[in-house]
Design an enzyme around this catalytic site. Sequence first.
Site, short mmCIF file in Angstrom:
data_model
loop_
_atom_site.label_atom_id
_atom_site.label_comp_id
_atom_site.label_asym_id
_atom_site.label_seq_id
_atom_site.Cartn_x
_atom_site.Cartn_y
_atom_site.Cartn_z
N ARG A 8 0.66 -15.88 37.49
CA ARG A 8 -0.69 -15.98 36.92
C ARG A 8 -0.66 -15.45 35.49
O ARG A 8 0.10 -14.52 35.17
CB ARG A 8 -1.68 -15.17 37.76
N HIS A 9 -1.47 -16.02 34.62
CA HIS A 9 -1.52 -15.60 33.22
C HIS A 9 -1.90 -14.13 33.07
O HIS A 9 -2.45 -13.50 33.98
CB HIS A 9 -2.51 -16.46 32.44
N GLU A 11 -3.91 -10.76 31.48
CA GLU A 11 -5.34 -10.43 31.37
C GLU A 11 -5.93 -11.01 30.09
O GLU A 11 -5.34 -10.92 29.02
CB GLU A 11 -5.52 -8.92 31.36
N GLU A 82 -6.82 -24.25 35.74
CA GLU A 82 -7.70 -23.55 36.67
C GLU A 82 -8.75 -24.52 37.23
O GLU A 82 -9.00 -25.60 36.66
CB GLU A 82 -8.38 -22.38 35.96
N ASP A 84 -12.05 -26.30 37.74
CA ASP A 84 -13.14 -26.60 36.82
C ASP A 84 -14.44 -26.04 37.41
O ASP A 84 -14.90 -26.49 38.46
CB ASP A 84 -13.25 -28.11 36.62
N GLY A 151 -5.52 -17.87 38.63
CA GLY A 151 -5.76 -17.16 39.88
C GLY A 151 -6.22 -18.04 41.02
O GLY A 151 -5.62 -18.02 42.11
N ILE A 152 -7.28 -18.82 40.82
CA ILE A 152 -7.77 -19.67 41.91
C ILE A 152 -6.78 -20.79 42.18
O ILE A 152 -6.51 -21.12 43.34
CB ILE A 152 -9.17 -20.22 41.58
#
Length: 215
Positions: A8-9, A11, A82, A84, A151-152
Site C-alpha cells: 500500500r502507498h 501516508e 483505488e 472510485d 488500501g481498499i
Amino acid sequence: MLQVYLVRHGETQWNAERRIQGQSDSPLTAKGEQQAMQVGERARTLGITHIVSSDLGRTRRTAEIIAQACGCDITFDARLRELDMGVLEKRHIDTLTEEEENWRRQLVNGTVDGRIPDGESMQELSDRVNAALASCLELPQGSRPLLVSHGIALGCLVSTILGLPAWAERRLRLRNCSISRVDYQESLWLAPGWVVETAGDVSHLDAPALDELQR
C-alpha cells in the site's frame, strides 16, 4: 511458484486529515516518504524483479522510492487504482451527511450493487484488481513482482483470494506501506491458484502507520 508482493502507498496528506481519496489524489507526507524508503530497504532483500504500480500520484511516488532502492523499472497499471468513491472524494469523513454516510456504508458493508453516486461497486473493483494480478502470470519464469496499490483495492484483492466477498476488505487492516504476499501455486495436494502467504506486515516500519481513515 510465483511470489507477488503487495504494498500500500505511503501516508498522504489526506490520510492524515481523514479525507476520502478514492481516485482523487494528495501528496505523500514526510512520514509517507520515510515509510516508502523503509519498504525499499525491505524490497532490496526480496529479489524483486518488476514493480507494477497504480498510476495515481501517491502510488507513483511510493513506487519511485522503492524502485530506486531495488533497481527495478516501473510499469503503471490503472487497474490497480483505488476504489472510485464518486461524489464523496475529497470530503472530510466527519462532515458527511446522513444520506452520504449511508451511501458509504452500503458500499463497504456489502449491499448488493451498492455504490456511491458517480463511483464504482466493490465487484467492479474486484474484477479489475484481480485482472491486474493475473497479468503477473505472463511475466518471465523466475520473476518476483511487487505491486503498489491502495488500501481498499488491496484489501479487496486479498479478501477475494481467500474466497471471501470483496467487501470483506473492511476486516483486513492494511496500513500505509504495509507489505502483503500472495503466491500462485500448482500442486496436487494444496489448493491450486492464488494463496495468501502474509497480509499487512509492518515490521519494517519504525513508527505506527495509519489504517484507512484511522488516526
